[in-house]
Scaffold this active site. Structure first.
Site, short mmCIF file in Angstrom:
data_model
loop_
_atom_site.label_atom_id
_atom_site.label_comp_id
_atom_site.label_asym_id
_atom_site.label_seq_id
_atom_site.Cartn_x
_atom_site.Cartn_y
_atom_site.Cartn_z
N HIS A 89 -14.86 -11.64 -5.74
CA HIS A 89 -14.71 -11.43 -4.30
C HIS A 89 -15.68 -10.36 -3.80
O HIS A 89 -16.20 -9.53 -4.56
CB HIS A 89 -13.27 -11.04 -3.96
CG HIS A 89 -12.84 -9.73 -4.56
ND1 HIS A 89 -13.23 -8.51 -4.06
CD2 HIS A 89 -12.06 -9.45 -5.64
CE1 HIS A 89 -12.71 -7.53 -4.79
NE2 HIS A 89 -11.98 -8.07 -5.75
N GLY A 90 -15.91 -10.34 -2.48
CA GLY A 90 -16.74 -9.31 -1.86
C GLY A 90 -16.05 -7.96 -1.85
O GLY A 90 -14.87 -7.83 -2.20
N SER A 92 -13.92 -4.90 -1.10
CA SER A 92 -12.65 -4.75 -0.38
C SER A 92 -12.48 -3.32 0.11
O SER A 92 -13.23 -2.42 -0.29
CB SER A 92 -11.47 -5.12 -1.30
OG SER A 92 -11.30 -4.12 -2.30
N THR A 93 -11.50 -3.13 0.97
CA THR A 93 -11.23 -1.78 1.48
C THR A 93 -10.88 -0.82 0.35
O THR A 93 -11.29 0.34 0.37
CB THR A 93 -10.10 -1.82 2.51
OG1 THR A 93 -8.98 -2.56 1.97
CG2 THR A 93 -10.55 -2.52 3.79
N TRP A 94 -10.14 -1.29 -0.63
CA TRP A 94 -9.78 -0.41 -1.75
C TRP A 94 -10.96 -0.21 -2.71
O TRP A 94 -11.04 0.83 -3.35
CB TRP A 94 -8.56 -0.95 -2.48
CG TRP A 94 -7.27 -0.65 -1.76
CD1 TRP A 94 -7.14 -0.28 -0.45
CD2 TRP A 94 -5.96 -0.67 -2.31
NE1 TRP A 94 -5.83 -0.09 -0.14
CE2 TRP A 94 -5.06 -0.32 -1.27
CE3 TRP A 94 -5.44 -0.97 -3.56
CZ2 TRP A 94 -3.69 -0.25 -1.45
CZ3 TRP A 94 -4.07 -0.90 -3.75
CH2 TRP A 94 -3.20 -0.54 -2.70
N ASN A 95 -11.87 -1.19 -2.81
CA ASN A 95 -13.11 -0.95 -3.54
C ASN A 95 -13.86 0.21 -2.92
O ASN A 95 -14.34 1.13 -3.62
CB ASN A 95 -14.03 -2.18 -3.49
CG ASN A 95 -13.60 -3.30 -4.41
OD1 ASN A 95 -13.85 -4.47 -4.11
ND2 ASN A 95 -12.93 -2.99 -5.51
N ARG A 139 -8.17 -10.72 -0.71
CA ARG A 139 -9.60 -10.43 -0.80
C ARG A 139 -10.36 -11.56 -1.46
O ARG A 139 -11.50 -11.86 -1.09
CB ARG A 139 -9.82 -9.11 -1.54
CG ARG A 139 -9.20 -9.03 -2.95
CD ARG A 139 -9.20 -7.60 -3.44
NE ARG A 139 -8.71 -7.44 -4.82
CZ ARG A 139 -7.46 -7.27 -5.16
NH1 ARG A 139 -6.52 -7.27 -4.23
NH2 ARG A 139 -7.12 -7.10 -6.44
N GLU A 163 -5.98 -10.65 -10.15
CA GLU A 163 -6.59 -9.57 -10.91
C GLU A 163 -5.62 -9.04 -11.97
O GLU A 163 -4.41 -9.32 -11.93
CB GLU A 163 -7.04 -8.45 -9.96
CG GLU A 163 -7.78 -7.29 -10.60
CD GLU A 163 -9.02 -7.70 -11.39
OE1 GLU A 163 -8.88 -8.49 -12.34
OE2 GLU A 163 -10.13 -7.21 -11.06
N LYS A 174 -8.54 7.04 -8.17
CA LYS A 174 -8.79 7.28 -9.58
C LYS A 174 -8.50 8.72 -9.99
O LYS A 174 -8.00 8.97 -11.10
CB LYS A 174 -10.23 6.87 -9.91
CG LYS A 174 -10.44 5.37 -9.77
CD LYS A 174 -11.87 4.94 -9.97
CE LYS A 174 -12.00 3.44 -9.75
NZ LYS A 174 -13.39 2.97 -9.86
#
Length: 522
Positions: A89-90, A92-95, A139, A163, A174
């Site tokens: 997927h492209g 994401s907001t959490w990425n 996502r 996932e 993190k």
């Protein structure tokens, strides 16, 4: 934007192979026992709460070990060649926030993620897919919808494509995970296959889930299949397809909207299909940009460049043509590769003594040395060039009677040829790692190696700690690059950033798929 990454959508067309004759091989190595229960209750912060049946591990041998555990579990046979295209997927907001997502379903695509998905749609616009499988998470599903666009067939969602389940880690930044879970978070970073949280082994369970996905995908009647999912599950799909265990988690990189292609060919004896990774992680942007490898910063890198073909061997069938000049297509490929490599500062270029390799290396060197000399007061940068005897495989390849123009020819090559290639490539890999070790300990350090596709495949096998039986599991096109990062330094494990990347070739690339009607070899 760097000079080599201003790529338009037509630059992302991908090469296809003319047939899928690569064979899945058996490993002689033994892997440790992976104890798994037959049933796990998946607890996720998403709405996906269901029981996942985990196949039991293979029976242990007399030493209490499970030899080649994942590779010994056969995939369902196929009656016709199939190509499976995996897309992550492209963004994401959490990425973007650096938050641990796992199988939670609270993040959506950012504007950048939507743009990446649109680029992937343009990349795959002319390709003939029969069906699309997608993770049901927002996502991934949104990415699939953008790529699938106006196609009439419905997208098939499968919860097993979600996932990796990270349970209590999900939703944490993190640094929060490190502060709250300490040693457990550290184990997740350095020993993920044995990482346990909330009574689960997430990576082991992911591998079992990915293996079960292949049954549904390969038994579907379609021959050209698009799968849109996530980073970790796509890694597991690639690994379980070719029989690699959980120790390969975070070794086969999957970037946002990165495309990986696997070819499945019927086994002549009706068993598990022959499998080839045609490419890994072809991304919408340059694979050479700064960033992390498997979540870790890396300044050490080896780039394997596959040179083009000489004038008198336009189909790559004659290894005795090594002393001929490059043909016009090979010249274009060399120049475009040199432009792509402007994204990094190359310290050393090594090559074989074949004329095609030397001319490719020279093209890269000239562009690199001129890159810092665009202003009035600049001084040209020196790039060291070397010829390494271990990269010369012409004398070995002359001994084969196989048609080297056919993908997967190494699978059927004579034993003595394969053994000689494997032995020499081991020495070549050692030379490349040694060259990288001789570089500076600070800052970016990049070594480029220009060689024959057969040699580069074998070098990649040594990087992954495989055996020669895996040589038929990978494919490289002329003009392609393969990138190996070393986040733990040259003595650590290499992380494969991409395999057989060809987007930089632009109009000289070929789409991933085309109509399979009346075309047994695609």
């Amino acid at each position: 934007m760097s000079s080599a990454t201003a790529l338009t959508s037509h630059l992302f067309l991908l090469h296809k192979t003319n047939d899928f004759s690569h064979r899945r091989r058996r490993s002689s190595c033994r892997r440790p026992i992976v104890k798994q229960s037959r049933l796990h209750l998946v607890k996720s912060s998403s709405s996906l709460k269901e029981e996942i049946k985990v196949p039991p591990p293979p029976a242990a041998n007399e030493w209490g070990e499970v030899p080649a555990s994942w590779e010994s579990i056969p995939l369902p046979p196929v009656t016709a060649a199939k190509r499976v295209v995996l897309v992550r997927h492209g963004q994401s907001t959490w990425n973007a926030e650096g938050r641990i997502q796992g199988s939670s379903d609270f993040s959506v695509l950012t504007q950048k993620g939507e743009s990446q998905a649109e680029t992937s749609r343009l990349m795959l616009l002319d390709d003939s897919f029969d069906v699309c499988f997608s993770s049901p998470l927002i996502r991934s599903k949104r990415t699939a919808e953008i790529i699938w666009s106006s196609r009439e067939e419905e997208i098939i969602t499968d919860s097993n494509l979600r996932e990796i389940d990270l349970f209590s880690f999900q939703g944490l930044l993190k640094n929060e995970g490190k502060a709250k879970y300490g040693a457990a978070f550290r184990q997740w970073q350095i020993d993920a296959p044995n990482f346990n949280i909330d009574g689960h082994y997430p990576v082991r369970e992911l591998w079992a889930r990915a293996r079960s996905c292949w049954t549904k995908i390969l038994t579907h009647e379609s021959r050209s299949i698009l799968v849109v999912a996530h980073n970790a599950v796509n890694q597991a799909l690639v690994a379980t397809a070719i029989g690699l265990g959980t120790e390969y988690f975070r070794i086969l990189l999957q970037s946002n909207c990165g495309v990986s292609v696997l070819d499945f060919t019927p086994d002549p004896e009706g068993g598990s299909p022959q499998i080839c990774v045609n490419r890994l992680n072809q991304t919408p942007s340059s694979p050479l940009g700064s960033g992390s490898s498997a979540g870790r910063k890396s300044s050490k890198r080896i780039i394997l460049v596959t040179h083009g073909l000489p004038q008198n061997d336009v189909e790559g069938r004659d290894p005795s043509s090594a002393d001929a000049r490059m043909n016009i297509l090979a010249m274009i490929q060399a120049q475009k590769t040199a432009e792509l490599l402007l994204d990094v500062k190359v310290r050393t270029i090594v090559s074989s003594s074949s004329r095609t390799a030397l001319e490719t290396a020279d093209a890269i060197s000239k562009v690199q040395e001129a890159a810092d000399c665009l202003g009035a007061d600049c001084v040209p940068r020196y790039v060291e060039s070397k010829q390494i005897p271990d990269l010369d495989v012409g004398s070995i390849l002359k001994q084969t009677k196989q048609d080297m123009a056919q993908p997967g020819w190494l699978r059927g090559s004579e034993d003595h040829v394969v053994q000689a290639l494997w032995d020499q490539s081991r020495a070549a890999w050692g030379s490349l790692v040694g060259e990288l070790s001789n570089g500076t300990s600070e800052g970016e350090d990049v070594v480029v190696a220009v060689g024959h596709p057969a040699l580069n495949i074998a070098i990649m096998g040594h990087c992954l700690n495989l055996t020669k039986e895996w040589l038929g599991s990978f494919h490289l096109d002329a003009g392609s690059i393969t990138v190996v990062d070393f986040p733990d330094g040259p003595t650590g494990n290499g992380v494969i950033r991409c395999i057989n990347y060809t987007a930089h070739l632009g109009r000289w690339s070929i789409p991933i798929t085309r109509s399979t009607i009346d075309d047994e070899n695609f």
